[in-house]
Scaffold this motif. Structure first.
Motif, PDB file in Angstrom:
ATOM      1  N   UNK A 257       0.851  -1.180   0.000  1.00 51.14           N
ATOM      2  CA  UNK A 257       0.000   0.000   0.000  1.00 51.14           C
ATOM      3  C   UNK A 257       0.893   1.239   0.000  1.00 51.14           C
ATOM      4  N   UNK A 258       1.155   1.741  -1.207  1.00 52.30           N
ATOM      5  CA  UNK A 258       2.063   2.893  -1.353  1.00 52.30           C
ATOM      6  C   UNK A 258       1.272   4.042  -1.960  1.00 52.30           C
ATOM      7  N   UNK A 259       1.320   5.139  -1.282  1.00 46.33           N
ATOM      8  CA  UNK A 259       0.683   6.324  -1.836  1.00 46.33           C
ATOM      9  C   UNK A 259       1.747   7.393  -2.045  1.00 46.33           C
ATOM     10  N   UNK A 260       1.689   7.979  -3.219  1.00 46.63           N
ATOM     11  CA  UNK A 260       2.676   8.992  -3.584  1.00 46.63           C
ATOM     12  C   UNK A 260       2.043  10.363  -3.392  1.00 46.63           C
ATOM     13  N   UNK A 261       2.702  11.238  -2.655  1.00 48.66           N
ATOM     14  CA  UNK A 261       2.119  12.572  -2.424  1.00 48.66           C
ATOM     15  C   UNK A 261       2.011  13.365  -3.714  1.00 48.66           C
ATOM     16  N   UNK A 262       1.128  14.317  -3.711  1.00 43.44           N
ATOM     17  CA  UNK A 262       0.882  15.142  -4.901  1.00 43.44           C
ATOM     18  C   UNK A 262       2.057  16.028  -5.238  1.00 43.44           C
ATOM     19  N   UNK A 263       2.982  16.173  -4.293  1.00 43.37           N
ATOM     20  CA  UNK A 263       4.162  16.994  -4.601  1.00 43.37           C
ATOM     21  C   UNK A 263       5.072  16.346  -5.634  1.00 43.37           C
ATOM     22  N   UNK A 264       4.934  15.039  -5.811  1.00 41.83           N
ATOM     23  CA  UNK A 264       5.690  14.336  -6.868  1.00 41.83           C
ATOM     24  C   UNK A 264       4.911  14.538  -8.158  1.00 41.83           C
ATOM     25  N   UNK A 265       5.402  15.430  -8.991  1.00 40.47           N
ATOM     26  CA  UNK A 265       4.554  15.984 -10.055  1.00 40.47           C
ATOM     27  C   UNK A 265       4.504  15.164 -11.329  1.00 40.47           C
ATOM     28  N   UNK A 266       5.641  14.711 -11.842  1.00 47.62           N
ATOM     29  CA  UNK A 266       5.619  14.079 -13.157  1.00 47.62           C
ATOM     30  C   UNK A 266       5.863  12.578 -13.058  1.00 47.62           C
ATOM     31  N   UNK A 267       5.698  11.898 -14.190  1.00 50.10           N
ATOM     32  CA  UNK A 267       5.780  10.440 -14.179  1.00 50.10           C
ATOM     33  C   UNK A 267       7.176   9.942 -13.823  1.00 50.10           C
ATOM     34  N   UNK A 268       8.199  10.590 -14.337  1.00 50.33           N
ATOM     35  CA  UNK A 268       9.563  10.152 -14.037  1.00 50.33           C
ATOM     36  C   UNK A 268       9.791  10.165 -12.530  1.00 50.33           C
ATOM     37  N   UNK A 347       3.151  -3.959 -14.573  1.00 51.97           N
ATOM     38  CA  UNK A 347       1.882  -4.142 -13.880  1.00 51.97           C
ATOM     39  C   UNK A 347       1.085  -2.854 -13.777  1.00 51.97           C
ATOM     40  N   UNK A 348       1.637  -1.762 -14.301  1.00 51.97           N
ATOM     41  CA  UNK A 348       0.907  -0.513 -14.317  1.00 51.97           C
ATOM     42  C   UNK A 348       0.640   0.056 -12.945  1.00 51.97           C
ATOM     43  N   UNK A 349       1.584  -0.153 -12.013  1.00 52.07           N
ATOM     44  CA  UNK A 349       1.372   0.329 -10.646  1.00 52.07           C
ATOM     45  C   UNK A 349       1.518   1.840 -10.543  1.00 52.07           C
ATOM     46  N   UNK A 350       2.177   2.424 -11.530  1.00 53.50           N
ATOM     47  CA  UNK A 350       2.307   3.882 -11.559  1.00 53.50           C
ATOM     48  C   UNK A 350       1.664   4.376 -12.850  1.00 53.50           C
ATOM     49  N   UNK A 351       0.687   5.221 -12.710  1.00 52.03           N
ATOM     50  CA  UNK A 351      -0.005   5.760 -13.877  1.00 52.03           C
ATOM     51  C   UNK A 351       0.846   6.847 -14.518  1.00 52.03           C
ATOM     52  N   UNK A 352       0.935   6.775 -15.857  1.00 47.90           N
ATOM     53  CA  UNK A 352       1.754   7.776 -16.550  1.00 47.90           C
ATOM     54  C   UNK A 352       0.887   8.548 -17.534  1.00 47.90           C
ATOM     55  N   UNK A 353       1.257   9.803 -17.709  1.00 48.43           N
ATOM     56  CA  UNK A 353       0.556  10.657 -18.664  1.00 48.43           C
ATOM     57  C   UNK A 353       1.498  11.229 -19.716  1.00 48.43           C
ATOM     58  N   UNK A 354       2.763  10.943 -19.572  1.00 55.44           N
ATOM     59  CA  UNK A 354       3.754  11.465 -20.519  1.00 55.44           C
ATOM     60  C   UNK A 354       4.792  10.382 -20.761  1.00 55.44           C
ATOM     61  N   UNK A 355       4.668   9.679 -21.912  1.00 56.90           N
ATOM     62  CA  UNK A 355       5.586   8.563 -22.164  1.00 56.90           C
ATOM     63  C   UNK A 355       6.978   9.043 -22.518  1.00 56.90           C
ATOM     64  N   UNK A 356       7.135  10.308 -22.891  1.00 55.85           N
ATOM     65  CA  UNK A 356       8.483  10.812 -23.149  1.00 55.85           C
ATOM     66  C   UNK A 356       9.287  10.808 -21.863  1.00 55.85           C
ATOM     67  N   UNK A 357       8.653  11.168 -20.756  1.00 62.61           N
ATOM     68  CA  UNK A 357       9.349  11.115 -19.475  1.00 62.61           C
ATOM     69  C   UNK A 357       9.629   9.671 -19.064  1.00 62.61           C
ATOM     70  N   UNK A 358       8.739   8.765 -19.465  1.00 61.63           N
ATOM     71  CA  UNK A 358       9.006   7.348 -19.207  1.00 61.63           C
ATOM     72  C   UNK A 358      10.254   6.916 -19.968  1.00 61.63           C
TER      73      UNK A 358
END
Length: 1836
Positions: A257-268, A347-358
């Motif tokens: 159970x890992x929650x990432x704070x909103x301060x972590x802004x981008x996918x990378x 497994x898609x555990x982290x949702x991404x919105x910018x594949x360039x940063x991936x």
């Protein structure tokens, strides 16, 4: 070797597969879709060792290379998908770095996610499946219908092992758990692809080469081969394949159970933080080293948020990075981190919105830089680090924390870290100045140093520079006459003295006689060939005499004004129609309202004028002539009626009636009066035919075969329509026709008013009435017309009379005539059979009429088309010239020459020859300026891989208006715009005229007979009776294909040229109406009842065309809407018949074991050896039944296309053999044959007994003696007189002797034997079957074409040679067997031969031996878009300078250069700007200067002439010149003349080895049997090539660097090439990369502007620099495996061994050997020119002695011996005498003497070098002689 294990079987199977190289865009796929195996793509990408996957981890660089590959495909208009399979996931790991599997796994997952988020042209292109047998994948395949698959074959594994025989290393299979991919695993993947579904061809992605607009790759063809059956490969266990299909699954990660704070802004940031939390949360204690590395990695992520790509460049040495990795254990930490990140991403555990940063989530070199160098951390980076470290600390919990001051960070000052030195790649350029080029180069600036004027590159190899001093014209010698036919340019000697003369004179006289006989025989064949094109019955030609117009020299403006003034008038291209009063008609009696002599009408009510006595006599004579003509018509018709009254065969009656109608149409003019007797007879003939057709219809209805009689009713409807519209229609005729239509149950078509009652001439009780309803059609007139009357509809498309042509042209054709008459250029796009042929001949006639000097050049893409056009010109025109030697036409195609090409007015040639002639200095003054128009037939050939660039160069260099013709251009508007820009430089207007309709429709069928047909239970019993109005529809085995049914995948769109018959439109409307919904309705106005009415009007084709367009407009809207019922429409229109093969694969495999090659001469041997056994079995068993069905349906003649020469021969052999066997059985068993033989023997015996006795003539009552003698002659002449039991029986032959006299037949058979035509072809010829492909001799091919047009041959089996514009009208086109060359373009070209205008109303297209999916693909595919090449090649630049210099700066040469360099769009469809083109030009000049081919003023040096003539092998030609210029080649063969036999042979073999490495290069891939490899080059040659390539690299490195500095001043390109997404961050303002030209993405791996090769440069430049690497003359020689076929042939001379030992296709052997023969001949001519005329000399192409396709030499050595004494005297004076092509002499003086000693040294060196060249020439001639001796044996 026994192949026992499945792995060994796989490797053996693959080793027997021989891929062939092909342009997969222009020559294969076109716009057809294909898919790329994703893991094969990644393997190819990851094999690029420039991507740092070892010391660093440059994921963004890998993404860039992957996108670059896809962009290269998209830029060339490829339609592709990328498909990943879980079962192939390990395939992506390259062989060179087996320890980096964890990096490749993560990169694979990242790139998959990236691709899935992108689109290609707005459509998804990336897919992912578990296995190749996945049901979802099978469904995807069905809808997508890919043409082929692109995959990797693992050749890098063999390259890494250095092992060429995989079968000798079976130990590699033992380590099953290793992550290293084994070779058999890759081969298993290819095996799967070639055996799933129908089986797919595989293009090897590791062989892909991008060359300007082309994509070359080696392709493996699917199919079960004979070798597979014999070796047991076809029995690979299915469970083995099933085991291979198990996908690899990773265990799921334990849940956290890992929650990432909103301060972590981008996918990378989210991926980094999430992964670090997972890694550190489950660990109780954290080693300090690991925590420090975690901090460093987090800091690296913070830096990535702010650094630009340039700021991330870290060019540290490999040793430094390796040492840092080892000290910090970076790989251990990264492996730990990346493996976890891979599973998180999967497994898609982290949702991404910018594949360039991936794709940019890790930069291994930046990470190492932080660990090595002491880096100052900017405030924004520090803030990001604190924010991210806080998020990790919160997620991990406890006392865990990450600090920016970690001990792991580097403490070494940045200045102390050794980086790779930045070295400038620029080199000083050589001085250059030429007035004609300077005016263009002044537009650019080259910011580099310039070498001093006197340098090593400005010297000739042998002589000083010469300059023209004075010019004088000597008396020109009278030219000796030459043979007209250029097979040998043997001079005709003057008439010899009487008597035998000397032996030399006798031999000369015999030689002249042979030349004349050969010439006469050739011209006789040409005349016969020409007669077949004009339907001349007696073989005579009806040529039009051309007389020059008195005003032929009027200005262009006057001509244009005349055309403009006459537009709209009758006969001048307007829409007006000639009025009746303008047509003079002589009628009887001069009745009121009728026309009389003079064309004026008599006005009613006025008194007729008083006629003179002479006029009365003329009128009486006219009346008598009219009465006589009427009586002739009546007598002829009466006799025919009497004959038909006793004829029981309705088919024969209809045939005789058709002949009579045809004769009447010739005898009765269109302007004949209404009461002309011929018109009444014409109506009665139509009525008689209607009566006969109705009887046939009634018979079919009573037999329950109504469906087979609709075509009969359609013909009846057509005859009735014509009769009802005739002005001579009588009440009696109309009444009978009305009764017929009452019996049919449909409305009577509209008719003209009747002219009263007139009794019918023939006796009959028939009135047209029918009892009962059995004969009714059960449909309306409109439904019947749409369904069955389509071929007979009126096809008038705005046609009107025009005096410029002999027919009534359509509107678009009149527009073309207007443009030609206005001296404008025109681009005509019209489908085959639309009527383009006349265009060329109108332009020719215009040039011929203008004067005697103007020239028109006709360019044809193939040599058969060249021969045909020449024959058509011969058949159409004749002209009398005032001067001897002038001819109307000439042929020059490189292999063959007829007449003098520079003394004709119409030159028919191929592109390469015209390019040579236009670039020849000898033609610059007297020939090229006289060219008035160039016709480019089949101009879509500009997209060809082989000579497309020559077409493009000609379009750019054309000095006059052009006519471009094509039926198959995929992007006509784009191509037209480019053509307009090329013509605008000459101030010539170009107009595109497009006509999208065929004259006759095409109906498509797939032939799927029952499996029992053609097996052992079936015996062919002979051809059945031919039905005059038979039809293929409804014949067993023939299923109609609706064109819309081929649109299986709606995402492909609808081809613009997808045409529908009226019946197709009706079926489409009904299907759309059936599936329509309220959301997707079919508009009411499209109801055919509203469109065409319900009153029985006759529907015209133009009406159905408009309706078709409206229906397709609605259908296209449905296609782009996923929710529409489009797929249901397609399903309704598809035939529900079984799609299974008619031949079982097991039966076929068993049959091939029993089948043996039938012929000892290896005829069709390649098909036996390498053909697909299933296809061969199908063609062997089903072809003759197919042809028999076509014969019965009157659907012959037919062209059968098979794009494999050997398969053409195989089909011919099988059909001929089966006909022979069936006839042998017939002769043994049929009593009719025995009775025939008995009658024949009795007849011979009776004739023998009669001898020369004449029977007594006995007159009967009322009979004249003339009639009695005629009847007696008829009795005495029997059909048995012409019977020969050795001839084929008509039931077993397709030959038609009605069109071909027996004497001609026998003569032609003797000719075939004399020409050495194979016996099998002669046997086929006897049975009316011909074969046509470029491997056969020209006289045979021309005879086949002639007799097909005459009607004797009714089946020709051909490759695509007959599809390119050849006039071969046929009723049916058959595609036999699938083939990689059967593309959408070739399909349209070939199918267009069916149903040619003026011959057939409907064309049939039959798919035979093809899967239904392939047929759908061909019908539904779009035409490929034409793309340009880069025409400004280095060899073109050299040839331009040769043209300019040797023509003495002629106006033509200057205009040509100016026109080329002023082109606003040099490359069609390209992105190049003029500045880049000029930069490329300047550095091409620099290259030529450094290669000592050009002087500082552009004057040609050394072997420039030879190099220019070898421009078609550009890279090889320049490499060969370097060998000549350096003296290396001369050194290797030194001492040849004085050596013994062994030494001489060794030197010849050395030279041959070098030549084979340069010319005719065929790559030899690893892991294949029967591919012999060339030995390595001599070391000095290899070293020289390496130096040349390095110098070339430096030259062009300077080019790209200087261009980048001058024109690429913006920040380096950060845009990914395919997605067009921006990568990197804005930057912190810190110093970045020193690179200017290298892409910033590639620089991430530490690369600078110091390129390693031309290939490295062209693939890694920044995106805003245009650089075509394939245009750079750099020939790689290191690590290149080349096929040794040329060297082997030179040694053994056995052509058949080349197929067995070198895997050269048997059909290609002659062509590859011929190409090399031409190279040798060119080199000999070039060396001779050098010795004779000195360095830089130009020699005419006519001096090159080559062998034509019949094995004869085309030119003799024309060199005259020079007087050595005179030459030495001139040299002493400092004068060198040269001659221009016209005989003009000029003296060229050497520079001032610089000292007698220096001059003596120079002359000594010059003569030494000349001797070296002479010695080299002797060796080359020896090699040529040995090669030609072996080559000539192929003609024995």
């Amino acid at each position: 070797m026994a192949t026992t294990t499945p792995q060994a079987q796989l490797l053996h199977w693959y080793s027997t597969r021989y891929p062939f190289r092909i342009n997969i865009v222009g020559d294969y796929a076109g716009s057809s879709p294909f898919f790329i195996d994703g893991d094969s793509l990644l393997r190819e990408i990851f094999s690029d060792q420039r991507i740092d996957f070892s010391t660093g981890f440059q994921l963004l660089h890998a993404t860039y290379v992957a996108e670059q590959f896809l962009e290269n495909l998209r830029r060339r208009n490829c339609v592709f998908d990328v498909v990943f399979f879980e079962q192939h996931r390990n395939i992506c790991m390259p062989a060179w770095n087996p320890d980096g599997s964890w990096k490749y796994s993560f990169a694979r997952e990242v790139i998959i996610r990236h691709f899935e988020s992108l689109s290609r042209d707005g459509k998804r292109f990336a897919w992912k499946f578990d296995t190749v047998v996945d049901k979802a994948f099978e469904n995807w395949l069905f809808h997508r219908q890919p043409l082929f698959i692109m995959a990797h074959d693992g050749e890098d594994i063999l390259a890494q092992q250095g092992d060429d025989d995989p079968e000798e290393s079976e130990d590699e299979y033992e380590d099953e758990d290793s992550i290293t991919v084994k070779e058999w695993e890759v081969k298993a993947m290819i095996y799967r692809f070639m055996h799933i579904g129908k089986g797919y061809n595989v293009a090897l992605i590791n062989s892909v080469e991008f060359e300007d607009s082309k994509i070359f790759a080696r392709v493996l063809e699917t199919g079960l081969k004979r070798a597979d059956v014999e070796s047991g490969v076809d029995t690979i266990p299915t469970d083995f394949m099933t085991d291979l299909s198990a996908p690899v699954r990773m265990k799921p990660l334990p849940s956290m159970n890992i929650s990432i704070p909103s301060t972590v802004s981008n996918f990378r940031e989210r991926l980094t933080v999430y992964t670090l939390i997972r890694l550190f949360r489950g660990v109780n204690t954290w080693p300090e080293k690991v925590v420090s590395l975690g901090s460093a990695y987090l800091l690296h992520t913070a830096f990535l948020n702010h650094l630009s790509l340039e700021e991330r460049h870290f060019a540290a040495s490999a040793n430094t990075l390796k040492q840092a990795k080892q000290e910090a254990n970076v790989d251990g930490f990264l492996k730990w981190f990346i493996k976890e990140a891979t599973r998180v991403t999967e497994e898609g555990l982290v949702k991404f919105d910018d594949t360039v940063q991936l794709c940019d989530c890790v930069d291994g070199r930046l990470f190492l830089k932080l660990l090595v160098q002491k880096v100052e951390i900017p405030e924004p980076v520090a803030q990001d680090f604190e924010r991210l470290s806080a998020a990790v600390k919160d997620g991990v919990g406890g006392s865990f924390g990450l600090a920016v001051s970690t001990s792991a960070l580097g403490s070494i000052p940045a200045d102390s870290v050794p980086e790779e030195p930045v070295i400038s790649v620029s080199v000083a350029i050589l001085p250059f100045s030429n007035p004609q080029i300077n005016q263009h180069l002044d537009a650019i600036t080259i910011d580099v140093d310039i070498l001093p004027k006197h340098n090593e590159f400005d010297t000739q190899v042998t002589r000083d520079q010469y300059h023209v001093h004075k010019v004088k014209k000597p008396h020109k010698a009278i030219e000796k006459p030459q043979a007209l036919v250029g097979r040998r340019t043997v001079e005709r000697k003057p008439m010899l003295n009487k008597g035998r003369g000397t032996l030399e004179e006798q031999l000369a006289k015999r030689a002249q006689g042979r030349i004349r006989r050969r010439e006469q025989m050739y011209l006789s064949r040409v005349q016969r060939y020409a007669a077949s094109l004009t339907d001349a019955v007696d073989g005579s030609l009806h040529q039009k005499l051309i007389v020059c117009d008195e005003g032929g020299n009027k200005s262009k403006k006057q001509t244009q004004e005349k055309v403009k003034a006459e537009k709209g008038k009758p006969g001048k291209g307007g829409t007006g129609i000639a009025k009746a009063e303008d047509i003079p008609v002589l009628t009887v009696g001069g009745k009121p309202g009728k026309q009389v002599k003079g064309g004026k009408k008599e006005q009613a009510g006025k008194k007729a004028p008083v006629l003179s006595k002479a006029d009365k006599i003329k009128l009486q004579n006219a009346e008598k002539a009219t009465l006589k003509e009427a009586k002739t018509f009546q007598t002829s018709w009466k006799n025919l009626c009497n004959e038909l009254s006793v004829t029981k065969d309705e088919e024969a009656i209809i045939s005789r009636l058709d002949d009579h109608i045809k004769k009447l149409s010739q005898d009765v003019p269109k302007t004949a009066a209404v009461d002309n007797e011929g018109r009444f007879i014409e109506v009665e003939v139509w009525l008689y035919k209607i009566m006969t057709l109705q009887k046939l219809w009634i018979t079919l209805c009573k037999a329950g075969e109504k469906a087979n009689g609709y075509n009969t009713v359609a013909v009846m409807f057509d005859e009735a329509r014509k009769a009802l519209q005739c002005p001579a229609l009588t009440t009696t005729v109309k009444s009978s026709i009305q009764n017929v239509f009452v019996g049919l149950g449909i409305a009577l078509p509209p008719s003209k008013p009747t002219i009263g009652k007139r009794p019918i001439s023939f006796t009959t009780s028939w009135t047209g009435k029918v009892e009962g309803d059995d004969t009714k059609l059960d449909m309306s007139s409109e439904e019947f017309q749409l369904s069955y009357f389509g071929p007979y509809m009126d096809r008038n498309m705005d046609s009107a009379p025009d005096e410029r042509v002999t027919f009534e042209p359509d509107g678009w054709q009149r527009d073309v005539l207007d443009e030609i008459d206005a001296d404008s250029s025109v681009f005509v796009v019209a489908l085959t059979s639309a009527g383009k042929t006349f265009i060329s001949f109108h332009a020719m006639e215009k040039v011929l009429k203008a004067d005697d000097s103007g020239i028109l050049v006709y360019i044809a893409p193939t040599k058969p088309l060249v021969n045909q056009i020449a024959a058509e010109v011969l058949s159409r025109f004749r002209k009398n010239y005032r001067h001897a030697g002038k001819t109307i036409w000439a042929i020059h195609n490189g292999d063959f020459q007829t007449y003098n090409p520079t003394e004709c007015q119409i030159l028919i040639t191929i592109p390469s020859i015209l390019c040579t002639m236009l670039m020849s200095p000898a033609n610059a003054k007297n020939w090229a300026p006289r060219v008035k128009r160039i016709i480019f037939d089949e101009v879509h050939s500009v997209g060809n891989a082989e000579d497309g660039v020559v077409w493009e160069q000609l379009l750019l260099l054309a000095p006059c208006p052009i006519i471009a013709l094509s039926a198959t251009v995929g992007n006509p508007h784009e191509f037209s715009e480019w053509l307009k820009t090329t013509q605008s430089s000459l101030n010539i207007k170009l107009r595109m005229i497009q006509y999208p309709h065929r004259y006759s429709d095409l109906r498509k069928f797939i032939y799927r007979p029952p499996k029992s047909l053609g097996t052992g239970n079936y015996r062919f019993a002979g051809l059945g009776q031919m039905m005059q109005y038979g039809q293929i529809d409804g014949t067993p085995g023939f299923d109609v294909i609706h064109p819309v049914a081929a649109l299986v995948d709606s995402t492909h769109g609808m081809p613009d040229d997808l045409a529908l018959e009226p019946g197709d439109s009706l079926r489409l409307y009904l299907a759309m109406k059936t599936v329509s919904t309220s959301q997707y309705p079919v508009p009411d106005e499209l109801d055919y009842r509203k469109v065409f009415g319900t009153t029985g009007n006759v529907i015209k084709k133009v009406d159905t065309t408009r309706w078709e367009a409206s229906l397709k407009s609605v259908l296209k809207k449905w296609m782009v809407d996923a929710g529409s019922p489009f797929s249901k429409v397609v399903e309704l229109l598809q035939n529900k018949a079984s799609t299974e093969s008619t031949v079982d694969i097991t039966v076929a495999a068993e049959a091939v074991k029993q089948e043996k090659i039938l012929d000892e001469t290896m005829f069709a041997s390649e098909a036996y050896e390498h053909g697909d056994v299933v296809t061969l079995a199908h063609l062997r068993q089903k072809t003759l039944p197919l042809l028999a069905s076509l014969h019965a349906a009157n659907a012959l003649p037919a062209l059968m296309f098979s794009y494999n020469r050997s398969l053409c021969e195989y089909i011919c052999l099988q059909v001929t053999t089966q006909l022979q066997e069936a006839e042998d059985h017939f002769r043994k068993t049929d009593p009719r044959w025995k009775a025939k033989i008995k009658d024949w023997e009795l007849h011979l015996e009776r004739k023998r007994k009669m001898g020369s006795k004449m029977r007594k003539v006995i007159l009967e009552d009322g009979e004249t003696k003339f009639d009695a003698v005629r009847d007696l002659a008829d009795v005495e002449f029997s059909a048995l007189d012409s019977f020969d039991p050795e001839d084929p029986w008509p039931q077993f032959s397709f030959g038609d002797f009605k069109r071909y006299r027996k004497t001609e037949w026998e003569s032609d058979l003797r000719q075939l034997e004399r020409w050495g035509v194979p016996r099998q072809l002669c046997d086929a010829f006897r049975r009316g079957i011909g074969v046509h492909h470029s491997g056969l001799k020209r006289p045979y091919r021309q005879l086949v074409e002639t007799l097909f047009r005459k009607g004797y041959l009714r089946l020709i089996i051909s490759t695509g040679d007959l599809a390119m514009g050849i006039n071969m009208p046929c009723k049916t086109v058959i595609f036999a067997g699938d083939n990689i060359n059967l593309t959408a373009l070739n399909y349209r070209q070939a199918s267009g031969r069916a149903g040619r205008r003026g011959f057939d109303l409907l064309g049939n297209v039959i798919f035979h031996g093809l899967p239904i999916d392939s047929a759908y693909r061909l019908i539904g595919s779009r035409l490929p878009r034409l793309m340009g090449h880069f025409p400004m090649s280095t060899s073109l630049v050299l040839r331009l300078f040769i043209l300019l210099h040797h023509s003495k700066d002629s106006e033509y040469a200057k205009t040509t250069i100016s026109m080329l360099l002023k082109q606003p769009r040099l490359v069609m469809g390209g992105d190049s700007c003029m500045e880049q083109v000029l930069h490329h030009l300047r550095f091409s000049i620099e290259y030529l200067r450094r290669q000592k081919l050009l002087g500082p003023g552009g004057n040609p040096l050394n072997f420039a002439g030879l190099t220019g003539h070898l421009s078609y092998t550009e890279k090889s030609a320049f490499a060969f010149h370097a060998l000549l210029c350096s003296g290396t080649l001369a050194g290797l063969v030194r001492g040849f003349a004085t050596g013994n036999q062994l030494q001489r042979e060794a030197k010849c073999e050395t030279l041959m080895l070098i030549m084979c490495n340069l010319f005719g290069r065929l790559p030899a891939s690893r892991g294949r049997k029967n591919v012999r490899v060339l030995p390595p080059l001599p070391q000095e040659v290899s070293d020289l090539f390496a130096k040349i390539n390095q110098d070339t690299l430096k030259t062009y490195s300077t080019y790209v660097e200087t261009f980048a500095k001058q024109y690429c001043n913006t920040t380096n390109y950060h845009i990914l090439p395919f997605s067009r997404l921006s990568a990197g961050s804005p930057g912190l303002g810190t110093p970045g990369s020193p690179n200017h030209a290298r892409s910033s993405f590639v620089a991430l791996s530490g690369h600078t502007d110091l390129f390693k090769s031309i290939a490295d440069m062209s693939s890694s430049l920044r995106g805003d620099i245009f650089f075509e690497g394939s245009a750079i003359p750099c020939l790689p020689v290191d690590d290149i495996r080349l096929n040794s076929y040329l060297l082997d042939f030179y040694k053994h001379g056995n052509a058949s061994l080349l197929a067995k030992e070198n895997s050269v296709m048997a059909g290609d052997v002659w062509f590859v050997l011929k190409d090399f023969s031409v190279v040798l001949a060119t080199i000999v001519a070039g060396l001779l020119s050098y010795i004779k005329d000195g360095p830089g000399a130009y020699f005419n192409a006519a001096s090159i002695k080559i062998r034509d396709e019949d094995g004869e030499m085309l030119a003799e050595d024309g060199e005259a011996e020079e007087e050595e004494e005179e030459e030495e005297d001139e040299e002493e004076k400092g004068v060198h005498v040269e001659y221009y092509s016209d005989g003009e002499e000029f003296e060229v003086h050497a520079p001032p003497r610089v000292g007698r000693e220096n001059q003596w040294q120079m002359k000594k060196e010059s003569r030494r070098r000349i001797r070296e060249v002479e010695n080299l020439l002797e060796v080359v001639r020896e090699v040529q002689g040995r090669f030609e001796k072996k080559f000539k044996t192929m003609w024995a």
